[in-house]
Write a protein that holds these residues in place. Structure first.
Motif, short mmCIF file in Angstrom:
data_model
loop_
_atom_site.label_atom_id
_atom_site.label_comp_id
_atom_site.label_asym_id
_atom_site.label_seq_id
_atom_site.Cartn_x
_atom_site.Cartn_y
_atom_site.Cartn_z
N VAL A 263 0.76 -1.22 0.09
CA VAL A 263 0.04 -0.08 -0.04
C VAL A 263 0.85 1.12 0.00
CG1 VAL A 263 -1.79 1.27 1.32
CG2 VAL A 263 -1.92 -1.24 1.20
N LEU A 264 0.70 2.04 -1.05
CA LEU A 264 1.54 3.33 -1.23
C LEU A 264 0.37 4.44 -0.77
CD1 LEU A 264 3.74 5.10 -2.13
CD2 LEU A 264 2.70 5.21 -4.27
N MET A 265 0.78 5.13 0.45
CA MET A 265 -0.31 6.08 1.05
C MET A 265 0.09 7.31 0.27
SD MET A 265 -0.48 5.38 5.05
CE MET A 265 -1.23 6.90 5.29
N ILE A 266 -0.97 8.24 -0.07
CA ILE A 266 -0.77 9.60 -1.36
C ILE A 266 -1.19 10.57 -0.54
CG2 ILE A 266 -1.19 10.66 -3.28
CD1 ILE A 266 -0.90 7.65 -4.21
N ALA A 267 -0.43 11.55 -0.17
CA ALA A 267 -1.06 13.09 0.29
C ALA A 267 -1.12 13.88 -0.98
CB ALA A 267 -0.08 13.56 1.03
N ASN A 268 -2.30 14.06 -1.47
CA ASN A 268 -2.13 15.00 -2.96
C ASN A 268 -2.68 16.65 -2.40
OD1 ASN A 268 -2.54 14.17 -5.80
ND2 ASN A 268 -4.54 15.67 -5.49
N GLU A 309 4.87 14.19 -9.77
CA GLU A 309 5.50 13.41 -9.00
C GLU A 309 4.31 12.29 -8.58
OE1 GLU A 309 8.74 13.10 -5.52
OE2 GLU A 309 7.96 15.08 -5.85
N ILE A 310 3.21 12.90 -7.89
CA ILE A 310 2.25 12.24 -7.38
C ILE A 310 1.82 11.19 -8.41
CG2 ILE A 310 -0.34 12.32 -6.53
CD1 ILE A 310 0.98 14.94 -4.88
N ARG A 311 1.39 11.91 -9.76
CA ARG A 311 0.85 11.21 -10.96
C ARG A 311 1.61 9.91 -11.30
NH1 ARG A 311 -1.23 14.53 -15.93
NH2 ARG A 311 0.90 14.20 -16.39
N GLU A 312 3.04 10.17 -11.34
CA GLU A 312 4.22 9.30 -11.71
C GLU A 312 3.95 8.24 -10.63
OE1 GLU A 312 6.72 7.44 -13.95
OE2 GLU A 312 5.74 9.43 -14.31
N TYR A 313 3.91 8.39 -9.24
CA TYR A 313 3.57 7.39 -8.30
C TYR A 313 2.27 6.56 -8.67
CZ TYR A 313 7.55 8.51 -5.41
OH TYR A 313 9.03 8.60 -4.81
N ILE A 314 1.36 7.04 -8.82
CA ILE A 314 -0.05 6.75 -9.19
C ILE A 314 -0.08 5.70 -10.08
CG2 ILE A 314 -2.43 7.08 -9.93
CD1 ILE A 314 -2.25 9.46 -7.94
N SER A 315 0.79 6.22 -11.30
CA SER A 315 0.87 5.32 -12.61
C SER A 315 1.59 3.76 -12.16
CB SER A 315 1.78 5.80 -13.51
OG SER A 315 3.27 5.97 -13.35
N ARG A 316 2.48 3.68 -11.10
CA ARG A 316 2.95 2.59 -10.75
C ARG A 316 1.95 1.62 -9.84
NH1 ARG A 316 8.66 2.86 -11.88
NH2 ARG A 316 8.93 4.97 -12.50
N LEU A 320 -5.98 2.32 -7.44
CA LEU A 320 -5.88 3.66 -6.57
C LEU A 320 -7.45 3.54 -5.73
CD1 LEU A 320 -4.53 6.07 -5.45
CD2 LEU A 320 -5.81 7.26 -7.28
N VAL A 321 -7.18 3.63 -4.46
CA VAL A 321 -8.46 3.91 -3.61
C VAL A 321 -8.52 5.43 -3.32
CG1 VAL A 321 -9.74 3.37 -1.78
CG2 VAL A 321 -8.61 1.29 -3.02
N ALA A 322 -9.24 6.19 -3.69
CA ALA A 322 -8.80 7.67 -3.55
C ALA A 322 -9.97 8.39 -2.77
CB ALA A 322 -8.74 8.24 -4.84
N SER A 323 -9.47 9.33 -1.86
CA SER A 323 -10.64 10.10 -1.29
C SER A 323 -10.21 11.88 -1.82
CB SER A 323 -10.26 10.34 0.30
OG SER A 323 -10.89 9.14 0.77
N ARG A 324 -9.33 11.99 -2.55
CA ARG A 324 -8.96 13.17 -3.07
C ARG A 324 -9.34 13.07 -4.64
NH1 ARG A 324 -8.10 18.22 -0.74
NH2 ARG A 324 -7.05 17.88 1.36
N PHE A 325 -10.01 14.20 -5.14
CA PHE A 325 -10.53 14.39 -6.51
C PHE A 325 -9.31 14.24 -7.47
CE2 PHE A 325 -11.62 16.56 -10.18
CZ PHE A 325 -12.60 16.15 -10.54
N HIS A 326 -8.47 15.11 -7.36
CA HIS A 326 -7.42 15.07 -8.23
C HIS A 326 -6.27 13.84 -8.22
CE1 HIS A 326 -8.63 19.10 -9.31
NE2 HIS A 326 -8.27 18.64 -10.63
N ALA A 327 -6.25 13.31 -7.49
CA ALA A 327 -5.62 11.97 -7.36
C ALA A 327 -6.45 11.07 -8.01
CB ALA A 327 -5.43 11.35 -5.74
N MET A 328 -7.76 10.93 -8.21
CA MET A 328 -8.76 10.23 -8.91
C MET A 328 -8.41 10.87 -10.63
SD MET A 328 -12.67 10.27 -9.63
CE MET A 328 -12.57 12.17 -10.36
N ILE A 329 -8.14 11.87 -10.58
CA ILE A 329 -7.85 12.30 -11.97
C ILE A 329 -6.52 11.62 -12.84
CG2 ILE A 329 -7.35 14.16 -13.44
CD1 ILE A 329 -10.33 14.27 -12.82
#
Length: 420
Positions: A263-268, A309-316, A320-329
């Motif tokens: 699990v990779l936790m992300i702060a968008n 950088e966030i989007r690059e990590y998401i691509s890996r 994705l389970v997201a609560s932030r809108f632009h992490a979803m984007i």
């Protein structure tokens, strides 16, 4: 041919990286079209941080914190309008930095991700109103970059929206839900449907290489990874309903670990030197991470990352389970299946563009059992989801480009009239 001056409001490089993604996408496309003629006034709520993070010398950072806008610039703009016949008074009022910036501006782009929404309350809806009202009082046309608006059931919100939105040159509605909300209050003439502007944020080769270097040295990234975008906004809303968001997220991480996922936790949204939770997911992220008992298969970077950088990590990530809108984007742009835990129609209307609206859940029903079931169903539908992402990807990106295509058309008309 003369300079073109665009002011951008309700966006920043720092804090919310969704706002940064929209900002960077719009600026790059405008600069690609207008080149050295383009000058940007960024009306910033975080001027110090934005000066440090701004990558271009054609951007002027104008301090526009909410209190300065509401209690200083707005009253002065009203006076400027009243005394527009009196040059000495106008000149005196234009010593205010916000009014001075707008005085020399051709067009204002309002890049709020969401505005005039009943659930946002009196303060935020007043702020949305003033963001547009100040330049309009100065005689500067305003457009709204792709964003969610409505519903308009609250009388005060409805009044503000019906008063000011018809006066805008253009409203880019981010999805069918927003378009229908605007239609319900009789606003259609200046509305166009455009996908979120962050879809067309360009990748950064240096940032991609930096992420690659970090990941290749960590065996974690050689396995199956689920990204988890946590949110201080959802945490606040859950707390009001007595839902223990941090505990549920920690239990969900342990559930994913048990299924063989890292699990990779992300702060968008992140403000590395702030203890405030607004536009800052680092605090809730720390709380969730500390609550996880076995952290071996969890990665949490307490950092303020660039949007790319966030989007690059998401691509890996596989999911994705997201609560932030632009992490979803970011996930949708990278064709990563995404499951949403959100709080407004803004999530659903974008997922609907991909035929994936059923994978958006409202925070109000959040509990660990429901979340496990939602993920199991989502996981079982992976092939179907990937097919829909592939099928709709090109059309959604083209719709995102319509933001600047439409705005550039308005800008060209303004410049043409100025030359005449």
């Amino acid at each position: 041919m003369g300079d073109i001056v665009v002011a951008i409001t309700a966006a920043s490089y720092s804090g919310n990286k969704g706002a940064a993604a929209m900002l960077q996408s719009s600026i790059k496309q405008l600069h690609d079209k207008y080149g050295e003629r383009l000058h940007i006034n960024l009306m910033s709520v975080y001027p110090g941080e934005d000066r440090r993070q701004s990558p271009h010398d054609f951007i002027e950072i104008v301090p526009t914190q909410p209190e300065k806008l509401l209690f200083v610039a707005f009253p002065l703009a009203i006076l400027h309008r009243i005394f527009r016949w009196c040059p000495p008074v106008r000149k005196l009022l234009e010593k205010n930095k916000v009014l001075k910036a707008y005085k020399g501006t051709d067009l204002v782009i309002d890049e709020a991700g969401i505005s005039f929404v009943d659930s946002r309350g009196f303060v935020m809806n007043t702020y949305a109103f003033v963001c547009a009202a100040v330049p309009l009082l100065m005689g500067v046309p305003v457009v709204k970059y792709s964003q969610a608006l409505g519903t308009f059931k609250n009388p005060y919100n409805r009044f503000l929206a019906k008063w000011i939105l018809p006066k805008l040159k253009l409203i880019c509605a981010r999805g069918q839900g927003t378009y229908d909300n605007l239609k319900e209050i009789g606003i259609t003439d200046n509305v166009k449907l455009c996908a979120d502007g962050a879809f067309t944020m360009a990748d950064s080769i240096p940032i991609s290489k930096r992420v690659e270097e970090r990941c290749k040295d960590d065996v974690f990234y050689s396995g199956k990874v689920v990204g988890l975008s946590v949110s201080s906004v959802v945490q606040k809303k859950c707390r009001k309903l007595g839902i223990n968001y941090p505990q549920i997220m920690a239990e969900f991480i342990e559930y994913l670990d048990g299924k063989g996922y890292g699990v990779l936790m992300i702060a968008n949204a992140a403000r590395i030197n702030s203890e405030k939770t607004r536009n800052n997911d680092l605090i809730i992220g720390d709380e969730i991470y500390e609550a996880v008992r076995d952290k071996k298969n969890v990665r949490w970077y307490h950092e303020e990352m660039d949007a790319e950088e966030i989007r690059e990590y998401i691509s890996r990530c596989r999911f994705l389970v997201a609560s932030r809108f632009h992490a979803m984007i970011g996930a949708l742009e990278k064709k990563v299946p995404v499951l949403l835990i959100g709080w407004s129609h803004k999530y659903q209307e974008v997922l609907d563009m991909f035929g994936l609206g059923q994978y958006a859940a409202d925070f109000s029903g959040l509990n660990i059992d429901n979340l496990k079931k939602s993920f199991a169903d989502f996981e079982a539908d992976e092939e179907l989801i990937r097919d829909k992402l592939e099928k709709n990807h090109t059309a959604v990106l083209d719709s995102s480009y319509d933001n600047i295509r439409n705005i550039a058309g308005i800008l060209d008309e303004i410049v043409k009239e100025r030359r005449i």
